[in-house]
Motif scaffolding. Structure first.
Motif, PDB file in Angstrom:
ATOM      1  N   UNK A  54       0.827  -1.206   0.000  1.00  0.00           N
ATOM      2  CA  UNK A  54       0.000   0.000   0.000  1.00  0.00           C
ATOM      3  C   UNK A  54       0.865   1.262   0.000  1.00  0.00           C
ATOM      4  N   UNK A  55       1.879   1.259   0.827  1.00  0.00           N
ATOM      5  CA  UNK A  55       2.767   2.417   0.900  1.00  0.00           C
ATOM      6  C   UNK A  55       3.511   2.622  -0.416  1.00  0.00           C
ATOM      7  N   UNK A  56       3.973   1.537  -1.016  1.00  0.00           N
ATOM      8  CA  UNK A  56       4.684   1.646  -2.289  1.00  0.00           C
ATOM      9  C   UNK A  56       3.748   2.139  -3.394  1.00  0.00           C
ATOM     10  N   UNK A  57       2.497   1.712  -3.369  1.00  0.00           N
ATOM     11  CA  UNK A  57       1.531   2.193  -4.352  1.00  0.00           C
ATOM     12  C   UNK A  57       1.333   3.701  -4.204  1.00  0.00           C
ATOM     13  N   UNK A  58       1.280   4.175  -2.978  1.00  0.00           N
ATOM     14  CA  UNK A  58       1.135   5.615  -2.736  1.00  0.00           C
ATOM     15  C   UNK A  58       2.367   6.372  -3.234  1.00  0.00           C
ATOM     16  N   UNK A  59       3.544   5.805  -3.017  1.00  0.00           N
ATOM     17  CA  UNK A  59       4.776   6.434  -3.496  1.00  0.00           C
ATOM     18  C   UNK A  59       4.772   6.482  -5.022  1.00  0.00           C
ATOM     19  N   UNK A  60       4.417   5.364  -5.654  1.00  0.00           N
ATOM     20  CA  UNK A  60       4.364   5.334  -7.124  1.00  0.00           C
ATOM     21  C   UNK A  60       3.374   6.358  -7.661  1.00  0.00           C
ATOM     22  N   UNK A  61       2.211   6.458  -7.032  1.00  0.00           N
ATOM     23  CA  UNK A  61       1.199   7.424  -7.474  1.00  0.00           C
ATOM     24  C   UNK A  61       1.743   8.842  -7.353  1.00  0.00           C
ATOM     25  N   UNK A  62       2.453   9.123  -6.288  1.00  0.00           N
ATOM     26  CA  UNK A  62       3.032  10.449  -6.096  1.00  0.00           C
ATOM     27  C   UNK A  62       4.079  10.731  -7.164  1.00  0.00           C
ATOM     28  N   UNK A  63       4.961   9.763  -7.417  1.00  0.00           N
ATOM     29  CA  UNK A  63       6.022   9.960  -8.393  1.00  0.00           C
ATOM     30  C   UNK A  63       5.493  10.057  -9.819  1.00  0.00           C
ATOM     31  N   UNK A  64       4.360   9.453 -10.081  1.00  0.00           N
ATOM     32  CA  UNK A  64       3.774   9.480 -11.427  1.00  0.00           C
ATOM     33  C   UNK A  64       2.998  10.746 -11.728  1.00  0.00           C
ATOM     34  N   UNK A  65       2.842  11.628 -10.731  1.00  0.00           N
ATOM     35  CA  UNK A  65       2.113  12.870 -10.948  1.00  0.00           C
ATOM     36  C   UNK A  65       2.873  13.747 -11.928  1.00  0.00           C
ATOM     37  N   UNK A  66       2.130  14.456 -12.797  1.00  0.00           N
ATOM     38  CA  UNK A  66       2.819  15.368 -13.716  1.00  0.00           C
ATOM     39  C   UNK A  66       3.472  16.513 -12.946  1.00  0.00           C
ATOM     40  N   UNK A  67       4.579  16.947 -13.444  1.00  0.00           N
ATOM     41  CA  UNK A  67       5.333  18.033 -12.797  1.00  0.00           C
ATOM     42  C   UNK A  67       4.857  19.373 -13.291  1.00  0.00           C
TER      43      UNK A  67
END
Length: 95
Positions: free
Chosen positions: A82-95
């Protein structure tokens, strides 16, 4: 002089590395304001040794204790996923 985690590292999930560094810094500052360096360092050691030793013993105990069961391990895996999914979602956000 080595203080904090560098002097008495503990497992990260105890969240004591930074706390120990702050405690060391405060005690060292107190000792240095009250006495010369040659006397302050042994006084610092005397004040900090027992607490640091206690936390290291707790840390070793945590490292060497077997998990309490398969259910705990599965819960940890699920939480990590779950934590890794949240990290991936954060990193995948457009800049």
């Amino acid at each position: 002089m080595v203080i904090g985690d560098a002097a008495h590292a503990v497992v990260q999930h105890l969240s004591q590395g930074g706390s120990q560094a702050l405690e060391d810094a405060v005690v060292l500052a107190e000792e240095l304001t009250e006495r010369p360096l040659a006397e302050a360092l042994p006084a610092f050691m005397n004040r900090r040794f027992d607490r640091a030793r206690h936390l290291q013993r707790v840390s070793v105990s945590e490292m060497t204790s077997p998990p309490s069961g398969a259910a705990d391990l599965e819960n940890l895996r699920a939480e990590f996923a779950q934590e890794m999914a949240a990290v991936r979602a954060y990193l995948d956000q457009p800049v």
